[in-house]
Design an enzyme around this catalytic site. Structure first.
Site, mmCIF file in Angstrom:
data_model
loop_
_atom_site.group_PDB
_atom_site.id
_atom_site.type_symbol
_atom_site.label_atom_id
_atom_site.label_comp_id
_atom_site.label_asym_id
_atom_site.label_seq_id
_atom_site.Cartn_x
_atom_site.Cartn_y
_atom_site.Cartn_z
ATOM 1 C CE LYS A 127 -18.585 -12.623 -17.326
ATOM 2 N NZ LYS A 127 -19.657 -11.654 -17.625
ATOM 3 C CB THR B 105 -18.752 -14.007 -21.460
ATOM 4 O OG1 THR B 105 -19.374 -14.545 -20.287
ATOM 5 C CG2 THR B 105 -19.150 -12.555 -21.613
ATOM 6 C CD GLU C 220 -11.208 -6.654 -42.212
ATOM 7 O OE1 GLU C 220 -11.396 -6.437 -43.421
ATOM 8 O OE2 GLU C 220 -10.896 -5.773 -41.393
ATOM 9 C CG ASP D 102 -25.858 -11.298 -21.462
ATOM 10 O OD1 ASP D 102 -25.104 -12.275 -21.277
ATOM 11 O OD2 ASP D 102 -25.478 -10.112 -21.375
ATOM 12 N NE ARG E 63 -11.347 -10.954 -20.154
ATOM 13 C CZ ARG E 63 -11.824 -10.988 -18.913
ATOM 14 N NH1 ARG E 63 -11.217 -11.687 -17.988
ATOM 15 N NH2 ARG E 63 -12.899 -10.320 -18.605
ATOM 16 C CE1 TYR F 222 -7.659 -7.375 -39.833
ATOM 17 C CE2 TYR F 222 -5.341 -6.864 -39.491
ATOM 18 C CZ TYR F 222 -6.682 -6.558 -39.303
ATOM 19 O OH TYR F 222 -7.023 -5.464 -38.578
HETATM 20 C C1 LIG Z 1 -19.740 -10.366 -18.103
HETATM 21 C C2 LIG Z 1 -20.993 -10.005 -18.758
HETATM 22 C C3 LIG Z 1 -21.007 -9.300 -19.974
HETATM 23 C C4 LIG Z 1 -19.812 -8.633 -20.594
HETATM 24 O O1 LIG Z 1 -18.700 -9.328 -20.828
HETATM 25 P P1 LIG Z 1 -17.308 -8.602 -21.159
HETATM 26 O O2 LIG Z 1 -16.555 -9.695 -21.823
HETATM 27 O O3 LIG Z 1 -16.746 -8.166 -19.848
HETATM 28 O O4 LIG Z 1 -17.565 -7.456 -22.049
HETATM 29 C C5 LIG Z 1 -22.238 -9.098 -20.585
HETATM 30 N N1 LIG Z 1 -23.372 -9.519 -20.032
HETATM 31 C C6 LIG Z 1 -23.392 -10.162 -18.831
HETATM 32 C C7 LIG Z 1 -24.708 -10.592 -18.254
HETATM 33 C C8 LIG Z 1 -22.212 -10.407 -18.158
HETATM 34 O O5 LIG Z 1 -22.245 -11.000 -16.966
#
Ligand SMILES: *Cc1c(COP(=O)(O)O)cnc(C)c1O
Length: 418
Positions: free
Chosen positions: A226, A223, A54, A197, A232, A52
């Site tokens: 991907k 993220t 924080e 994003d 993740r 932990y």
């Molecule tokens: C995958 C994705 C997210 C969310 O990711 P999670 O880890 O599944 O919550 C947010 N924005 C875009 C554009 C994405 O492709």
């Protein structure tokens, strides 16, 4: 193939090993998935899950943080280097939670935000009515045009009318280049903040194969799982010190509690991998693969949303092309061990659970070493199946071809050339 695991808990052990075998046997074309290295998994499975801490490095609410502080600092430094930005928060548990923190940092509840609508390729967290983003904020949307492409003049027109406090760009199912400079101009004209994003395209951005939002966006989120090929999770980036402070408070204590150090260490390991020259080669190959696969479909007269892809993914309109729904296409491809996801397309007449499209991405199979030749073979097999989905004999033959392919290209345990 990944190492099999052994647990005292045989029930869970068996299911994990079955999933491992499924990963190995299936052609993975879900655009948001990838195969991480075993080093990333080791960090994720480490003792760090116990800790932990924080707060932020050297400003914790708990003792015993001398090692996790260093880990978080290394993750931050690597993230900043990867994306050429001044500040990085590496604590977000996932992309959606990171986006919740970005909203909290940038706008107030009830404020107007403007994002791409879900059917056009946006994400749930960009203002969809049943997500936090649509419930707590006044969400407005822009769409793609009839060719499936962003129309910046139209977006400016909508922005002038709506006067949002923040505009969101970056998508889940958009295959063309995003012009961050144009979004910056739109934001400047209407006095909005720009939030990029880049969850899907962050790997391409690192490799210089897609323009970077750094220098244009006020705040950036990606993220890490991907095209970036890490664990993740997510990170938030900015060049603005004031915004960074607000992002930090929004992540903790705004929307999260204690950071997940096993996850942060795994992020750091994947960032190191992404800083190697092999990663650039991987991104180049992933782009070649995606383009040639997409072109193979186009040559057959298949309808691809927005035409030839410029990134790792593209969407097939299976309704127009093959007279079947996205749901059915996904099921029948599943029967021959090809994994894709159904996806709504612009102006879709089907609901999201049925959808008229499927989304295909090259990131995962490129990690297994597939090149252009194999992606052409895959496109041909998928086209055959979707043209004749009830031909059991064909499905049998295609499944055997897929087995040959997956056997020849096992999942790699490391992505680095040693
Ligand atoms: C995958 C994705 C997210 C969310 O990711 P999670 O880890 O599944 O919550 C947010 N924005 C875009 C554009 C994405 O492709």
């Amino acid at each position: 193939m990944y190492k099999k695991i052994s647990l005292d808990d045989k029930e869970i052990e068996e299911l994990i090993n079955l999933e491992n075998q499924r990963l190995e046997d299936h052609v993975e074309l879900i655009a948001s998935e990838n195969y991480v290295s075993e080093d990333v998994m080791k960090a994720n499975g480490s003792c760090l899950t116990n800790k932990y801490a924080e707060g932020y490095p050297n400003k914790r609410y708990y003792g015993g943080c001398e090692y996790v502080d260093k880990i978080e600092e290394i993750a931050q430094e690597r993230a900043k280097k990867l994306f050429n930005v001044k500040y990085a928060n590496v604590q977000p548990y996932s992309g959606s939670v990171a986006n919740a923190a970005v909203y909290m940092a940038m706008v107030d509840p009830g404020d107007k935000v403007l994002g791409l609508d879900l059917n056009s390729g946006g994400h749930l967290s960009h203002g969809y009515k049943i997500s936090f983003s649509g419930k707590f904020y006044e969400a407005h949307t822009y769409s793609v045009n009839d060719e499936g492409v962003l129309d910046y003049d139209k977006i400016l027109e909508i922005a002038k009318e709506v006067k949002p406090k923040m505009i969101i760009c970056g998508y889940s199912a958009y295959s063309q280049i995003v012009d961050f400079a144009k979004f910056r101009k739109i934001c400047d004209e209407v006095g909005a903040k720009l939030f990029a994003d880049i969850s899907h395209i962050s790997g391409l951005i690192i490799a210089g194969l897609h323009p970077s939002p750094s220098g244009y966006a006020d705040v950036i989120m990606t993220t890490t799982h991907k095209t970036l090929r890490g664990t993740r999770g997510a990170i938030i980036l900015t060049n603005d010190e004031e915004i960074f402070k607000r992002v930090n408070s929004a992540v903790f204590p705004g929307v999260q509690g204690g950071p997940l150090f096993h996850q942060i260490a795994a992020k750091a390991v994947s960032f190191r991998e992404a800083l190697q020259p092999e990663f650039i080669d991987y991104q180049k190959q992933l782009l070649l693969n995606s383009k040639i696969m997409c072109q193979t479909f186009l040559n057959k007269g298949v309808k691809i949303i927005s035409g030839l892809t410029q990134n790792h993914l593209f969407m097939i309109d299976v309704k127009t092309s093959y007279g079947i729904t996205g749901k059915y296409a996904t099921e029948v491809l599943g029967r021959v061990n090809i994994t894709v996801n159904k996806n709504t397309i612009p102006n879709d007449s089907e609901k999201p659970t049925v959808a008229s499209g499927i989304r295909i991405g090259s990131a995962a199979m490129t990690s297994r070493g597939l090149k252009e030749d194999e992606f052409i073979i895959l496109a041909n097999l998928i086209d055959k199946v979707l043209r004749d989905p009830e031909n059991e004999n064909l499905l049998y033959v295609v499944k055997k071809e897929i087995a040959k392919l997956t056997n020849s290209f096992p999942i790699k345990r490391s992505h680095l050339v040693r």
